[in-house]
Design a protein around this motif. Structure first.
Motif, short mmCIF file in Angstrom:
data_model
loop_
_atom_site.label_atom_id
_atom_site.label_comp_id
_atom_site.label_asym_id
_atom_site.label_seq_id
_atom_site.Cartn_x
_atom_site.Cartn_y
_atom_site.Cartn_z
N GLN A 114 0.84 -1.21 0.00
CA GLN A 114 0.00 0.00 0.00
C GLN A 114 0.87 1.26 0.00
O GLN A 114 0.59 2.23 -0.72
N ALA A 115 1.93 1.25 0.81
CA ALA A 115 2.82 2.42 0.87
C ALA A 115 3.49 2.66 -0.48
O ALA A 115 3.65 3.80 -0.92
N LEU A 116 3.84 1.58 -1.16
CA LEU A 116 4.44 1.69 -2.50
C LEU A 116 3.43 2.31 -3.47
O LEU A 116 3.75 3.22 -4.24
N ALA A 117 2.19 1.82 -3.40
CA ALA A 117 1.14 2.34 -4.29
C ALA A 117 0.90 3.82 -3.99
O ALA A 117 0.74 4.63 -4.92
N ASN A 118 0.90 4.20 -2.70
CA ASN A 118 0.69 5.61 -2.34
C ASN A 118 1.81 6.50 -2.87
O ASN A 118 1.61 7.69 -3.09
N ALA A 119 2.99 5.90 -3.09
CA ALA A 119 4.12 6.66 -3.65
C ALA A 119 4.11 6.58 -5.18
O ALA A 119 5.08 6.97 -5.84
N GLY A 120 3.06 5.99 -5.74
CA GLY A 120 2.91 5.94 -7.20
C GLY A 120 3.63 4.78 -7.87
O GLY A 120 3.86 4.80 -9.07
N GLU A 121 4.00 3.77 -7.08
CA GLU A 121 4.75 2.63 -7.64
C GLU A 121 3.91 1.36 -7.66
O GLU A 121 3.32 1.00 -6.64
N GLU A 190 21.49 -6.03 -12.28
CA GLU A 190 21.22 -4.85 -13.12
C GLU A 190 19.74 -4.64 -13.44
O GLU A 190 19.29 -3.52 -13.63
N ASP A 191 19.00 -5.77 -13.53
CA ASP A 191 17.59 -5.63 -13.94
C ASP A 191 16.65 -5.36 -12.76
O ASP A 191 15.43 -5.48 -12.88
N THR A 192 17.21 -4.95 -11.61
CA THR A 192 16.37 -4.71 -10.42
C THR A 192 15.52 -3.45 -10.57
O THR A 192 16.06 -2.38 -10.86
N ASP A 193 14.22 -3.59 -10.37
CA ASP A 193 13.33 -2.42 -10.39
C ASP A 193 13.10 -1.87 -8.99
O ASP A 193 12.97 -0.67 -8.80
N ILE A 194 12.99 -2.80 -8.02
CA ILE A 194 12.69 -2.40 -6.63
C ILE A 194 13.64 -3.13 -5.69
O ILE A 194 13.73 -4.36 -5.74
N LEU A 195 14.37 -2.37 -4.88
CA LEU A 195 15.31 -2.95 -3.90
C LEU A 195 14.78 -2.63 -2.50
O LEU A 195 14.47 -1.48 -2.20
N ILE A 196 14.70 -3.69 -1.67
CA ILE A 196 14.11 -3.51 -0.32
C ILE A 196 15.11 -3.96 0.74
O ILE A 196 15.63 -5.07 0.67
N ASN A 197 15.37 -3.10 1.74
CA ASN A 197 16.07 -3.60 2.92
C ASN A 197 15.04 -4.10 3.91
O ASN A 197 14.30 -3.30 4.50
N ALA A 245 18.46 6.97 -6.83
CA ALA A 245 17.30 6.08 -6.64
C ALA A 245 16.12 6.88 -6.12
O ALA A 245 16.28 7.94 -5.52
N LYS A 246 14.90 6.35 -6.37
CA LYS A 246 13.70 6.93 -5.77
C LYS A 246 13.47 6.22 -4.44
O LYS A 246 13.25 5.00 -4.41
N CYS A 247 13.58 6.95 -3.34
CA CYS A 247 13.57 6.30 -2.01
C CYS A 247 12.23 6.42 -1.30
O CYS A 247 11.61 7.49 -1.32
N ILE A 248 11.82 5.33 -0.66
CA ILE A 248 10.57 5.31 0.12
C ILE A 248 10.92 4.73 1.50
O ILE A 248 11.45 3.62 1.59
N ASN A 249 10.61 5.49 2.57
CA ASN A 249 11.05 5.03 3.90
C ASN A 249 10.02 4.11 4.57
O ASN A 249 8.92 3.90 4.05
N GLY A 250 10.39 3.55 5.73
CA GLY A 250 9.58 2.54 6.40
C GLY A 250 8.39 3.08 7.19
O GLY A 250 7.54 2.31 7.64
N LEU A 251 8.31 4.41 7.36
CA LEU A 251 7.20 4.98 8.12
C LEU A 251 5.86 4.79 7.41
O LEU A 251 4.84 4.53 8.04
N GLY A 252 5.90 4.91 6.07
CA GLY A 252 4.68 4.74 5.27
C GLY A 252 4.12 3.33 5.44
O GLY A 252 2.92 3.14 5.60
N MET A 253 5.01 2.34 5.43
CA MET A 253 4.60 0.94 5.60
C MET A 253 3.95 0.73 6.98
O MET A 253 2.89 0.11 7.10
N LEU A 254 4.59 1.32 8.00
CA LEU A 254 4.07 1.18 9.36
C LEU A 254 2.68 1.82 9.47
O LEU A 254 1.75 1.24 10.03
N ALA A 255 2.56 3.03 8.90
CA ALA A 255 1.27 3.72 8.96
C ALA A 255 0.22 2.95 8.16
O ALA A 255 -0.93 2.81 8.61
N CYS A 256 0.60 2.44 7.00
CA CYS A 256 -0.38 1.72 6.16
C CYS A 256 -0.84 0.42 6.83
O CYS A 256 -2.02 0.07 6.75
N GLN A 257 0.08 -0.29 7.49
CA GLN A 257 -0.39 -1.52 8.16
C GLN A 257 -1.28 -1.16 9.35
O GLN A 257 -2.28 -1.83 9.60
N GLY A 258 -0.97 -0.05 10.01
CA GLY A 258 -1.84 0.43 11.10
C GLY A 258 -3.22 0.79 10.57
O GLY A 258 -4.24 0.52 11.21
#
Ligand code: NDP
Length: 284
Positions: A114-121, A190-197, A245-258
C-alpha cells in the motif's frame, strides 16, 4: 441517545513491547473519528500467552496485534487465516468476529504494498530484490509476489533461510524467485526495479550501520525502500538516494499496516494522514 461507557478494546501483545509505537497512531485515529475504541500496549511473555489469548475472548476484545515472540505461536489459536497469513506462516493482526471466531491476518506486507502504491509505484511485472529473510521479509516478499511482481530475489546472511523463502514464494505464488549468496559488498542485479532492505540493519540505536552491498550497483531510477522506520532516513536510503534512486522510507509501511488494522477492527476508512503525522511526531 443512550450513553455507552464500555469501550471497544484493541491492543498489542508482545515482549519486549515498551517501545512499540503502534498504539499512538491507532489512538490518534480513534480520536480523529470520535470512536469509542482504545488501544492498549501489553507486555505478554511466552509463558503467559495462552492466558492472554483466553483474555481476548473473556474481555470481548475487537482485535489484537501480535509482535515478537507471538506471531507464529498464535496460529494454533485461530479459526481462519487470510491467504497471505497462511503462506507467510505468521499473523500480526487478529480480528474477533461477531460470533467470537478469530480471524488472522498479516498486514505487514500489505502495508508495504500500500505504501508503495501511495508513492505511485506498482509491482506489476517488476523485478524485486529483498535483503533479509526474517519475519518482515517473508511478509513483504510474499505480498509483492501476490501483487504481481515478476521475480523476487532473496539475499540473506544465512543462506538456507534465503533458499527456504525463495522456495516458499515459488510454491505458493505466480512469481519467479531465486536466492543469492550475500557475499561482502554484493552487487545488486542490473535488472532490479525495486530494492528492499528488510533486515534490521540500521535500526536505532545502531543507525550508523547499513547493509553491506555495492551501492554503486544501484541504478539511477531504481525504487529503493527500507522497512526500518526508526530512523526513517536510514543510511541505506541516503546511499541509494546519492545514486539517483527513488527512495521510500519505512514509516509509510508502518502507517499503512496500522490503517489496515484500523479498518479491519472498526469497519471505517482510516485517517492515514493523521496516523502518519502522529508517527513522524513520535520519531522527530
Ligand atoms: P527478524 O529477526 O525476523 O529478521 C532479521 C533479518 O535481518 C534476518 O534476515 C537477519 O539475517 C537479518 N540481519 C540482522 N542483522 C544482520 C546483519 N548484521 N547482517 C546481515 N543480516 C542481518 O526481524 P524482522 O524481520 O521481524 O524485522 C526486521 C526489521 O523490520 C526490523 O527493523 C523491524 O523493526 C522492521 N519492521 C518494520 C515494519 C514496518 O511497518 N515498517 C513492520 C515489521 C518489521 P539472518 O537470517 O542471517 O539472521
Amino acid at each position: 441517545m443512550e450513553k455507552k461507557y464500555r469501550a471497544e478494546l484493541t491492543g498489542v501483545f508482545g515482549d519486549p513491547v515498551d517501545g512499540n509505537p503502534t498504539g499512538v497512531m491507532e489512538e490518534a485515529a480513534y480520536d480523529a473519528l470520535g470512536l469509542n475504541f482504545r488501544y492498549i500496549t501489553m507486555k505478554v511473555t511466552k509463558e503467559d500467552f495462552p492466558d492472554a489469548m483466553k483474555a481476548v475472548r473473556a474481555l470481548h476484545m475487537k482485535g489484537v496485534n501480535l509482535t515478537m515472540p507471538h506471531k507464529i505461536t498464535v496460529l494454533k489459536y485461530l479459526d481462519e487465516l487470510s491467504e497471505a497469513a497462511r503462506i507467510i506462516g505468521a499473523v500480526n493482526t487478529i480480528l474477533v468476529r461477531e460470533d467470537g471466531s478469530l480471524f488472522g491476518e498479516n498486514t505487514d506486507g500489505k502495508g508495504f504494498v500500500q505504501a508503495l502504491a501511495n508513492a505511485g509505484e506498482s509491482l506489476t511485472d517488476k523485478n524485486v530484490v529483498i535483503l533479509g529473510a526474517g519475519g518482515a521479509s517473508r511478509a513483504v516478499s510474499v505480498e509483492c509476489a501476490l501483487a504481481g511482481a515478476r521475480k523476487i530475489t532473496v539475499i540473506n546472511r544465512t543462506q538456507e533461510k534465503a533458499a527456504e523463502l525463495a522456495e516458499l514464494i515459488r510454491a505458493n505464488t505466480p512469481a519467479r524467485s531465486e536466492a543469492l549468496a550475500w557475499e561482502p559488498c554484493v552487487r545488486i542485479p542490473e535488472d532490479t526495479d525495486i530494492l528492499i532492505n528488510a533486515t534490521s540493519i540500521g535500526l536505532a540505536p545502531q543507525s550508523d550501520r547499513k547493509p553491506d552491498i555495492d551501492y554503486s550497483s544501484i541504478r539511477e531510477g531504481c525504487v529503493v525502500t527500507d522497512v526500518v522506520f526508526n530512523p526513517s532516513d536510514t543510511l541505506f536510503l541516503q546511499e541509494a538516494a546519492a545514486r539517483g534512486a527513488k527512495c521510500i522510507n519505512g514509516l509509510g509501511m508502518l502507517a499503512c499496516q496500522g490503517a489496515l488494522n484500523f479498518t479491519l477492527w472498526t469497519g471505517e476508512k482510516a485517517p492515514l494522514d493523521i496516523m502518519e503525522a502522529k508517527l513522524r511526531e513520535e520519531f522527530a
